[in-house]
Motif scaffolding. Structure first.
Motif, PDB file in Angstrom:
ATOM      1  N   ALA A  26      37.850  19.531  41.077  1.00 58.54           N
ATOM      2  CA  ALA A  26      36.894  20.439  41.421  1.00 58.54           C
ATOM      3  C   ALA A  26      37.988  21.225  42.512  1.00 58.54           C
ATOM      4  O   ALA A  26      37.915  22.245  42.665  1.00 58.54           O
ATOM      5  N   ARG A  27      38.763  20.250  43.396  1.00 54.74           N
ATOM      6  CA  ARG A  27      39.738  21.054  44.305  1.00 54.74           C
ATOM      7  C   ARG A  27      40.736  21.866  43.585  1.00 54.74           C
ATOM      8  O   ARG A  27      41.109  23.099  44.109  1.00 54.74           O
ATOM      9  N   LYS A  28      41.292  21.277  42.487  1.00 52.66           N
ATOM     10  CA  LYS A  28      42.189  22.070  41.576  1.00 52.66           C
ATOM     11  C   LYS A  28      41.501  23.397  41.191  1.00 52.66           C
ATOM     12  O   LYS A  28      42.275  24.562  40.935  1.00 52.66           O
ATOM     13  N   ARG A  29      40.245  23.393  40.864  1.00 53.87           N
ATOM     14  CA  ARG A  29      39.461  24.688  40.283  1.00 53.87           C
ATOM     15  C   ARG A  29      39.235  25.745  41.244  1.00 53.87           C
ATOM     16  O   ARG A  29      38.900  27.074  41.155  1.00 53.87           O
ATOM     17  N   LEU A  30      39.376  25.298  42.579  1.00 52.84           N
ATOM     18  CA  LEU A  30      39.049  26.383  43.622  1.00 52.84           C
ATOM     19  C   LEU A  30      40.022  27.637  43.599  1.00 52.84           C
ATOM     20  O   LEU A  30      41.293  27.153  43.459  1.00 52.84           O
ATOM     21  N   PRO A  31      39.611  28.733  43.835  1.00 51.80           N
ATOM     22  CA  PRO A  31      40.534  29.641  43.744  1.00 51.80           C
ATOM     23  C   PRO A  31      41.425  29.841  45.179  1.00 51.80           C
ATOM     24  O   PRO A  31      40.660  29.557  45.939  1.00 51.80           O
ATOM     25  N   LYS A  52      34.798  38.440  49.192  1.00 48.04           N
ATOM     26  CA  LYS A  52      34.588  38.023  50.483  1.00 48.04           C
ATOM     27  C   LYS A  52      34.039  36.407  50.661  1.00 48.04           C
ATOM     28  O   LYS A  52      34.499  35.796  51.534  1.00 48.04           O
ATOM     29  N   ALA A  53      33.271  36.303  49.998  1.00 52.25           N
ATOM     30  CA  ALA A  53      32.283  35.052  49.918  1.00 52.25           C
ATOM     31  C   ALA A  53      33.203  33.957  49.251  1.00 52.25           C
ATOM     32  O   ALA A  53      33.264  32.838  49.652  1.00 52.25           O
ATOM     33  N   MET A  54      34.184  34.417  48.455  1.00 56.38           N
ATOM     34  CA  MET A  54      34.992  33.399  47.636  1.00 56.38           C
ATOM     35  C   MET A  54      36.551  33.868  47.610  1.00 56.38           C
ATOM     36  O   MET A  54      36.828  34.588  46.330  1.00 56.38           O
ATOM     37  N   PRO A  55      37.178  33.416  48.640  1.00 57.60           N
ATOM     38  CA  PRO A  55      38.369  34.264  48.553  1.00 57.60           C
ATOM     39  C   PRO A  55      39.383  33.492  47.315  1.00 57.60           C
ATOM     40  O   PRO A  55      39.224  32.538  46.858  1.00 57.60           O
ATOM     41  N   GLY A  56      39.946  34.494  46.733  1.00 58.37           N
ATOM     42  CA  GLY A  56      40.924  34.065  45.494  1.00 58.37           C
ATOM     43  C   GLY A  56      40.106  34.260  44.280  1.00 58.37           C
ATOM     44  O   GLY A  56      40.717  33.819  43.116  1.00 58.37           O
ATOM     45  N   VAL A  57      38.852  34.621  44.287  1.00 53.44           N
ATOM     46  CA  VAL A  57      38.094  34.984  43.204  1.00 53.44           C
ATOM     47  C   VAL A  57      38.839  35.884  41.980  1.00 53.44           C
ATOM     48  O   VAL A  57      39.650  36.757  42.302  1.00 53.44           O
ATOM     49  N   ARG A  58      38.723  35.492  40.751  1.00 55.81           N
ATOM     50  CA  ARG A  58      39.426  35.962  39.690  1.00 55.81           C
ATOM     51  C   ARG A  58      38.530  36.544  38.584  1.00 55.81           C
ATOM     52  O   ARG A  58      38.982  37.459  37.740  1.00 55.81           O
ATOM     53  N   TYR A  59      37.427  36.267  38.669  1.00 53.86           N
ATOM     54  CA  TYR A  59      36.508  36.571  37.422  1.00 53.86           C
ATOM     55  C   TYR A  59      35.061  36.913  38.140  1.00 53.86           C
ATOM     56  O   TYR A  59      34.585  36.522  39.035  1.00 53.86           O
ATOM     57  N   VAL A  61      30.939  37.324  37.804  1.00 52.93           N
ATOM     58  CA  VAL A  61      29.902  36.018  37.852  1.00 52.93           C
ATOM     59  C   VAL A  61      29.795  35.664  36.263  1.00 52.93           C
ATOM     60  O   VAL A  61      29.808  34.514  35.999  1.00 52.93           O
ATOM     61  N   ALA A  62      29.526  36.713  35.531  1.00 52.37           N
ATOM     62  CA  ALA A  62      29.170  36.317  33.958  1.00 52.37           C
ATOM     63  C   ALA A  62      30.604  35.540  33.509  1.00 52.37           C
ATOM     64  O   ALA A  62      30.382  34.234  32.671  1.00 52.37           O
ATOM     65  N   CYS A  63      31.792  36.032  33.679  1.00 51.50           N
ATOM     66  CA  CYS A  63      32.788  35.237  33.176  1.00 51.50           C
ATOM     67  C   CYS A  63      33.091  33.940  33.749  1.00 51.50           C
ATOM     68  O   CYS A  63      33.422  32.948  33.026  1.00 51.50           O
ATOM     69  N   GLN A  64      32.779  33.834  34.965  1.00 46.45           N
ATOM     70  CA  GLN A  64      33.079  32.478  35.756  1.00 46.45           C
ATOM     71  C   GLN A  64      31.966  31.489  35.119  1.00 46.45           C
ATOM     72  O   GLN A  64      32.157  30.246  34.856  1.00 46.45           O
ATOM     73  N   SER A  65      30.784  32.049  34.906  1.00 44.26           N
ATOM     74  CA  SER A  65      29.670  30.967  34.158  1.00 44.26           C
ATOM     75  C   SER A  65      30.068  30.618  32.839  1.00 44.26           C
ATOM     76  O   SER A  65      30.158  29.400  32.674  1.00 44.26           O
TER      77      SER A  65
END
Length: 88
Positions: A26-31, A52-59, A61-65
């Protein structure tokens, strides 16, 4: 209490190892790093609130799901793939 061929406490050791392994995964998956303005997969705009809520986000919501569904399916197998991780 001994169970089958395993030593006393081996079941708890297996539980602890599994939990530690999942936490590490889980830690490795954090952006990390700077958030992207557009989704890496579909190029849709990522809302500023999500960035802002998720620093480092790359996707988006739909693609992340979808990515998380695929990752979950991969983790349903034996943790290490060895006979030692299959306590009896």
């Amino acid at each position: 209490m001994a169970v089958g061929w395993s030593r006393d406490g081996a079941v708890q050791d297996q539980i602890d190892a599994t939990v530690e392994s999942e936490i590490e995964l889980a830690r490795k998956r954090l952006p990390t790093g700077e958030s992207m303005a557009n989704c890496q997969e579909c190029d849709a705009a990522i809302p500023e609130a999500r960035r802002k809520a998720m620093p480092g986000v790359r996707y988006c919501v739909a693609c992340q799901s979808e990515l998380e569904k695929k990752q979950k399916a991969e983790t349903l197998y034996n943790r290490k793939g060895s006979k030692d991780s299959q306590l009896k």
